[in-house]
Every structure is written in C-alpha cells, then in structure tokens.
Design an enzyme around this catalytic site. Sequence first.
Site, PDB file in Angstrom:
ATOM      1  N   GLY A 178       1.137  -1.304  -0.469  1.00  0.00           N
ATOM      2  CA  GLY A 178       0.588  -0.229   0.057  1.00  0.00           C
ATOM      3  C   GLY A 178       0.950   0.764   0.053  1.00  0.00           C
TER       4      GLY A 178
ATOM      5  N   ARG B 228       7.150   1.905   0.715  1.00  0.00           N
ATOM      6  CA  ARG B 228       7.258   0.434   1.279  1.00  0.00           C
ATOM      7  C   ARG B 228       8.310   0.100  -0.259  1.00  0.00           C
ATOM      8  NH1 ARG B 228       2.806  -2.447   3.844  1.00  0.00           N
ATOM      9  NH2 ARG B 228       3.452  -1.266   5.546  1.00  0.00           N
TER      10      ARG B 228
ATOM     11  N   ARG C  29       1.871  10.776  -8.408  1.00  0.00           N
ATOM     12  CA  ARG C  29       1.118  11.490  -7.526  1.00  0.00           C
ATOM     13  C   ARG C  29       1.465  10.922  -6.313  1.00  0.00           C
ATOM     14  NH1 ARG C  29      -5.332  11.582  -7.963  1.00  0.00           N
ATOM     15  NH2 ARG C  29      -5.829  11.972 -10.607  1.00  0.00           N
TER      16      ARG C  29
ATOM     17  N   ARG D 191      -0.474  -8.479  -3.332  1.00  0.00           N
ATOM     18  CA  ARG D 191      -0.462  -7.649  -2.426  1.00  0.00           C
ATOM     19  C   ARG D 191       0.531  -8.233  -0.928  1.00  0.00           C
ATOM     20  NH1 ARG D 191      -1.981  -3.448   1.048  1.00  0.00           N
ATOM     21  NH2 ARG D 191      -3.357  -4.093   2.777  1.00  0.00           N
TER      22      ARG D 191
ATOM     23  N   SER E 106       0.302  -4.428   5.438  1.00  0.00           N
ATOM     24  CA  SER E 106       0.465  -4.802   7.074  1.00  0.00           C
ATOM     25  C   SER E 106      -1.494  -5.213   7.238  1.00  0.00           C
ATOM     26  CB  SER E 106       0.014  -3.425   7.900  1.00  0.00           C
ATOM     27  OG  SER E 106      -0.594  -1.835   7.268  1.00  0.00           O
TER      28      SER E 106
ATOM     29  N   ASP F  64      -0.690  -4.971  13.921  1.00  0.00           N
ATOM     30  CA  ASP F  64      -1.479  -3.953  15.570  1.00  0.00           C
ATOM     31  C   ASP F  64      -2.495  -5.501  15.550  1.00  0.00           C
ATOM     32  OD1 ASP F  64      -4.047  -2.621  14.531  1.00  0.00           O
ATOM     33  OD2 ASP F  64      -2.705  -2.708  13.081  1.00  0.00           O
TER      34      ASP F  64
ATOM     35  N   ARG G 211       6.856  -0.730   9.999  1.00  0.00           N
ATOM     36  CA  ARG G 211       5.262  -1.000   8.806  1.00  0.00           C
ATOM     37  C   ARG G 211       5.975  -0.505   7.352  1.00  0.00           C
ATOM     38  NH1 ARG G 211      -0.454   0.439  11.267  1.00  0.00           N
ATOM     39  NH2 ARG G 211      -0.082   0.076  13.173  1.00  0.00           N
TER      40      ARG G 211
END
Length: 237
Positions: free
Chosen positions: A25, A29, A48, A92, A95, A209, A222
């Site tokens: 996402g 990363r 973007r 994908r 987290s 989490d 993350r």
Amino acid sequence: MNTTKETAHIKPNGVEIAETILLPGDPLRAKFIAETYLKDVVQFNSVRNMFGYTGTYKGKKISVMGTGMGMPSMSIYSWELIHVFGVKNLIRIGSCGAIQDQLNLYDIVFAMGASTDSRYVHQYKLPGHFSNIASFSLLEKAKKIADGKDLPVHVGNVLSSDIFYNADPTAVEKWKEMGILSVEMETAALYMNAAYAGVNALGLFTVSDHILRNEQTTPEERETAFTNMMEIALELA
C-alpha cells in the site's frame, strides 16, 4: 509488453512492467523493496508519488509499486496493471490488524479468502454472492516457501473493510466470531479484479497491530521491518 502505453495514473516512460508485481500500500515500502532486494532497478512510475520500479530478483524480472489505501485505490491500479500493462501475477504485501487471539505482532497471514463490507462486487451484477479467494497456485507456492524458511504462517479469511474508524463498536467482534483472522482494506477488490480478468492474485500480510489487545508497531517498522513477508513474495516471481 508495449512500453509506449500509459494511463492517467501510471506512466512508465518506456520502462517495462513485469508480469509479476508486488503491491504494497505504501509507496515508500515499494521504494525500500526496490532498493534493498532488486538489481538493475529502473523507476517506472512517480505519478501522484505512487512509486513503481522494475528490476530483477535472482535473475527474474519483477516489479513493485504502491497502491495507496482502500479498495478504490487498489481497484484502479490493479485494473490498469492487468488490462493495460499485461500483468499476470499480482501479490499484495501489506499490514493488517489481527482480531484472533492466536495472532501476534509480526505474524504472517496468507489471505485464502477476503471477506468484505464493500459494495465493489455489485458492478458485476451477479445473481448471488461471490467468494473472493486467492489464486491457489500462488497460495500453494507461498506456503511451500514459508515452510522452507521455517516461518509459521496463518492461512485463512481476512476482512477487506471500507471502514478504518468504525462507528459500530461491535463490528470487529462479529467478524471475529466468523473466524476472520485480521482486517485490512484492499485485497477483496484485488481478488475480484483478478478473477474477472482470469489472472492470479494473492494477499500476504504482516500483523502490524492487534486490534482487540491494543498492540501496535511504529510507522517506521511498517515501512521497512516486514522483511519475512517481503522475501516470501519475492520468491514467488
């Protein structure tokens, strides 16, 4: 692949996008993965600030690109990658928030299925309910890779939710009762896009989490610390 193609959201400027792509996402990363694991890396997207890169991993061409948060964002990027750029395997890596007692921070979850509270499926006008499931070939291979690395993983159903801050305080407990392992926000849309196009998709997650125990990792962790999940995904190329 025709390297002259582009969309309003992805402009490769002549750089090839591989048939297998990792989709975190967070675009940072994606940058971390490209700089840490890939060789001969070339950036193919910065529109973007949704960074995308193509390189090689153990001699195999692979791409990685951020997708942003939520199913609308995932649906746009994955649709364009599949239908415009010819991507065949979409993995994908994200987290998730655990909601079962047996899950702990940093555990790895493979999404065999992705339940959802979204209405994304309604566009297909199906005469019933559609089950959002992973590509078995990718799931089976990922499990074998994890077993070879002696990494315990949880395989099962996750929830792809449109809601991050839920006004219904009972919602999580209801999903827990149905055996949902964890909550994230993108995979159901990815699985539907892939199923409709006849390509492969798989969601891999690291528990960032634990929603019911109020435990969490830091934003920095993350971005860079979920290396076991990343390495499993890279081996799928």
